[in-house]
Design a protein around this motif. Sequence first.
Motif, PDB file in Angstrom:
ATOM      1  N   MET A   1       0.836  -1.211   0.000  1.00 43.82           N
ATOM      2  CA  MET A   1       0.000   0.000   0.000  1.00 43.82           C
ATOM      3  C   MET A   1       0.863   1.250   0.000  1.00 43.82           C
ATOM      4  O   MET A   1       1.963   1.249   0.554  1.00 43.82           O
ATOM      5  CB  MET A   1      -0.868   0.043   1.259  1.00 43.82           C
ATOM      6  N   LYS A   2       0.311   2.294  -0.559  1.00 39.18           N
ATOM      7  CA  LYS A   2       0.893   3.617  -0.410  1.00 39.18           C
ATOM      8  C   LYS A   2       0.073   4.340   0.661  1.00 39.18           C
ATOM      9  O   LYS A   2      -1.112   4.605   0.475  1.00 39.18           O
ATOM     10  CB  LYS A   2       0.852   4.395  -1.720  1.00 39.18           C
ATOM     11  N   ILE A   3       0.721   4.654   1.777  1.00 44.04           N
ATOM     12  CA  ILE A   3       0.053   5.268   2.929  1.00 44.04           C
ATOM     13  C   ILE A   3       0.560   6.695   3.059  1.00 44.04           C
ATOM     14  O   ILE A   3       1.766   6.932   3.177  1.00 44.04           O
ATOM     15  CB  ILE A   3       0.343   4.479   4.215  1.00 44.04           C
ATOM     16  N   VAL A   4      -0.354   7.646   3.024  1.00 45.76           N
ATOM     17  CA  VAL A   4      -0.007   9.057   3.173  1.00 45.76           C
ATOM     18  C   VAL A   4      -0.514   9.544   4.523  1.00 45.76           C
ATOM     19  O   VAL A   4      -1.706   9.434   4.828  1.00 45.76           O
ATOM     20  CB  VAL A   4      -0.605   9.910   2.033  1.00 45.76           C
ATOM     21  N   ASP A   5       0.397  10.057   5.329  1.00 44.56           N
ATOM     22  CA  ASP A   5       0.102  10.556   6.673  1.00 44.56           C
ATOM     23  C   ASP A   5       0.135  12.082   6.635  1.00 44.56           C
ATOM     24  O   ASP A   5       1.197  12.681   6.458  1.00 44.56           O
ATOM     25  CB  ASP A   5       1.142  10.000   7.645  1.00 44.56           C
ATOM     26  N   HIS A  33       5.367  -1.397   2.453  1.00 44.87           N
ATOM     27  CA  HIS A  33       4.496  -0.259   2.170  1.00 44.87           C
ATOM     28  C   HIS A  33       5.328   0.977   1.814  1.00 44.87           C
ATOM     29  O   HIS A  33       6.460   1.139   2.287  1.00 44.87           O
ATOM     30  CB  HIS A  33       3.610   0.055   3.377  1.00 44.87           C
ATOM     31  N   GLU A  34       4.743   1.844   1.003  1.00 43.79           N
ATOM     32  CA  GLU A  34       5.342   3.151   0.727  1.00 43.79           C
ATOM     33  C   GLU A  34       4.746   4.152   1.707  1.00 43.79           C
ATOM     34  O   GLU A  34       3.520   4.253   1.839  1.00 43.79           O
ATOM     35  CB  GLU A  34       5.062   3.583  -0.706  1.00 43.79           C
ATOM     36  N   GLN A 363       5.469  -4.256  16.115  1.00 45.88           N
ATOM     37  CA  GLN A 363       4.175  -4.900  16.350  1.00 45.88           C
ATOM     38  C   GLN A 363       3.029  -3.912  16.145  1.00 45.88           C
ATOM     39  O   GLN A 363       1.981  -4.265  15.590  1.00 45.88           O
ATOM     40  CB  GLN A 363       4.140  -5.474  17.767  1.00 45.88           C
ATOM     41  N   HIS A 364       3.224  -2.672  16.593  1.00 46.98           N
ATOM     42  CA  HIS A 364       2.191  -1.647  16.401  1.00 46.98           C
ATOM     43  C   HIS A 364       1.892  -1.447  14.923  1.00 46.98           C
ATOM     44  O   HIS A 364       0.728  -1.476  14.498  1.00 46.98           O
ATOM     45  CB  HIS A 364       2.635  -0.324  17.024  1.00 46.98           C
ATOM     46  N   PHE A 365       2.942  -1.242  14.114  1.00 44.82           N
ATOM     47  CA  PHE A 365       2.714  -0.954  12.701  1.00 44.82           C
ATOM     48  C   PHE A 365       2.215  -2.192  11.952  1.00 44.82           C
ATOM     49  O   PHE A 365       1.438  -2.065  11.001  1.00 44.82           O
ATOM     50  CB  PHE A 365       3.978  -0.388  12.064  1.00 44.82           C
ATOM     51  N   GLU A 366       2.656  -3.379  12.355  1.00 43.23           N
ATOM     52  CA  GLU A 366       2.106  -4.589  11.744  1.00 43.23           C
ATOM     53  C   GLU A 366       0.595  -4.645  11.945  1.00 43.23           C
ATOM     54  O   GLU A 366      -0.168  -4.934  11.003  1.00 43.23           O
ATOM     55  CB  GLU A 366       2.769  -5.825  12.354  1.00 43.23           C
ATOM     56  N   ASP A 367       0.138  -4.369  13.178  1.00 47.78           N
ATOM     57  CA  ASP A 367      -1.296  -4.410  13.473  1.00 47.78           C
ATOM     58  C   ASP A 367      -2.042  -3.282  12.758  1.00 47.78           C
ATOM     59  O   ASP A 367      -3.123  -3.486  12.191  1.00 47.78           O
ATOM     60  CB  ASP A 367      -1.531  -4.317  14.982  1.00 47.78           C
ATOM     61  N   ALA A 373      -4.959  -2.535   5.433  1.00 45.61           N
ATOM     62  CA  ALA A 373      -5.019  -3.392   4.244  1.00 45.61           C
ATOM     63  C   ALA A 373      -6.380  -4.056   4.116  1.00 45.61           C
ATOM     64  O   ALA A 373      -6.934  -4.141   3.010  1.00 45.61           O
ATOM     65  CB  ALA A 373      -3.919  -4.451   4.319  1.00 45.61           C
ATOM     66  N   ALA A 374      -6.944  -4.493   5.258  1.00 50.12           N
ATOM     67  CA  ALA A 374      -8.275  -5.107   5.217  1.00 50.12           C
ATOM     68  C   ALA A 374      -9.317  -4.087   4.777  1.00 50.12           C
ATOM     69  O   ALA A 374     -10.250  -4.410   4.021  1.00 50.12           O
ATOM     70  CB  ALA A 374      -8.625  -5.683   6.587  1.00 50.12           C
ATOM     71  N   THR A 375      -9.173  -2.841   5.222  1.00 48.50           N
ATOM     72  CA  THR A 375     -10.118  -1.791   4.845  1.00 48.50           C
ATOM     73  C   THR A 375     -10.018  -1.483   3.354  1.00 48.50           C
ATOM     74  O   THR A 375     -11.037  -1.290   2.672  1.00 48.50           O
ATOM     75  CB  THR A 375      -9.849  -0.516   5.658  1.00 48.50           C
ATOM     76  N   VAL A 376      -8.795  -1.439   2.831  1.00 48.36           N
ATOM     77  CA  VAL A 376      -8.608  -1.191   1.399  1.00 48.36           C
ATOM     78  C   VAL A 376      -9.228  -2.319   0.574  1.00 48.36           C
ATOM     79  O   VAL A 376      -9.909  -2.073  -0.443  1.00 48.36           O
ATOM     80  CB  VAL A 376      -7.109  -1.041   1.081  1.00 48.36           C
ATOM     81  N   ARG A 377      -9.027  -3.569   0.992  1.00 47.25           N
ATOM     82  CA  ARG A 377      -9.611  -4.696   0.250  1.00 47.25           C
ATOM     83  C   ARG A 377     -11.127  -4.615   0.242  1.00 47.25           C
ATOM     84  O   ARG A 377     -11.771  -4.832  -0.804  1.00 47.25           O
ATOM     85  CB  ARG A 377      -9.148  -6.013   0.889  1.00 47.25           C
ATOM     86  N   THR A 378     -11.710  -4.265   1.397  1.00 44.10           N
ATOM     87  CA  THR A 378     -13.169  -4.139   1.472  1.00 44.10           C
ATOM     88  C   THR A 378     -13.670  -3.030   0.565  1.00 44.10           C
ATOM     89  O   THR A 378     -14.679  -3.190  -0.150  1.00 44.10           O
ATOM     90  CB  THR A 378     -13.601  -3.868   2.924  1.00 44.10           C
TER      91      THR A 378
END
Length: 383
Positions: A1-5, A33-34, A363-367, A373-378
């Motif tokens: 994913m490309k994640i923009v903060d 991820h990017e 662990q934080h970023f993995e979760d 990712a689940a939200t993007v797939r949905t």
Amino acid sequence: MKIVDVCAFYSPRGGGVRTYVEQKLRIGPQLGHEIVIVAPGDEDAVIERGPGARIVQIRSPRFPLDRKYWYFNEAERLHAVLDAEAPDFIEATSPWRSASLVASWPGSAPRSLVMHADPLSAYAYRWFGPIFSRETIDRQFSMFWEHLRRNSRSFDHVVCANADLSRRLREGDVANTITIPMGVEPGCFSSRHRDSALRARLLEACELPESAALFLAIGRLAPEKRWPMVIDAMSAAGRDLPIGLVMLGEGRERRTILRRIAGNPHIRLLAPESDRAVFARILASADALVHGCEAETFCMVAAEARASGIPVVVPDAGGALDHARGGAGRAYAACDPSAAAEAIREIATTRPRPLASARTMDQHFEDLFAVYAATVRTARRAA
């Protein structure tokens, strides 16, 4: 994913948010991820931070109450950057104006609001709590609650780092609230870094022998941190026991804090330590960490203390409390210097050495990214 903060709180001279961003830029690409941080600054710039990681800076005004920070003031320029980046997922990491700007961006990417701040605890409850109940304060600040509720309906998730803040937001009808605790930098903090010679030097700076208890207080010198209360509690406890306090921090409250120390030789205010290895040695070499802020969303330094195997003395409210659980420290009634002094006396007398343990930022970023990712797939299936 490309994640923009979209990170209004990011500053090269910042504190916990800067540390969080630096670790996101490192860990995100390792997880495939990017990561793009969009932050306000003095000039437009793109700062490359390695493969798959960069900071896009938008020229913006300085924040008048703290000149280390800036704020987004033009929706069109921010939206143009988001259009150009075309993220798979977008984050807003401030509940203020930038949350509204991200909510109003017309792009289709799912988005989250990450609560890096607890404004009501940091300001409204602190200012008016001695006079009014929280229910009364909430009614008077109903515009802020409505701001949060309105924006939350435009976000797929409102992410909190501690369960207490999640509970309060849910009770305030803030939608889509979830809890994903943060963590510490992996491999950095450990009880193995304890250095008896360093501990002796710090106590000597406090004009105390090695037999005294060494406490640390670490963080920005800002009103919401309640350092004057911590100093009063430490001074009261120090009348009964040999206790030294070394404070590491900088900020606009420096003069106020020096006046509160009032020449007490057992309390020393030093500049922050930027070398992470040295900082880890300092933490592990102390006998305890004391903290005063009940408005922490996570309290990174308390997590780092726990990972270093030293107990924490923290308020019984906010994110810091999580790090005292399971015998890892002592909680006191928030905002009460007498209660804090009693907790300090207990820890200084018993000198507990809790088991060094802590969740890591990996662990934080993995979760966190798994939720994204689940939200993007949905969202893609629904498109």
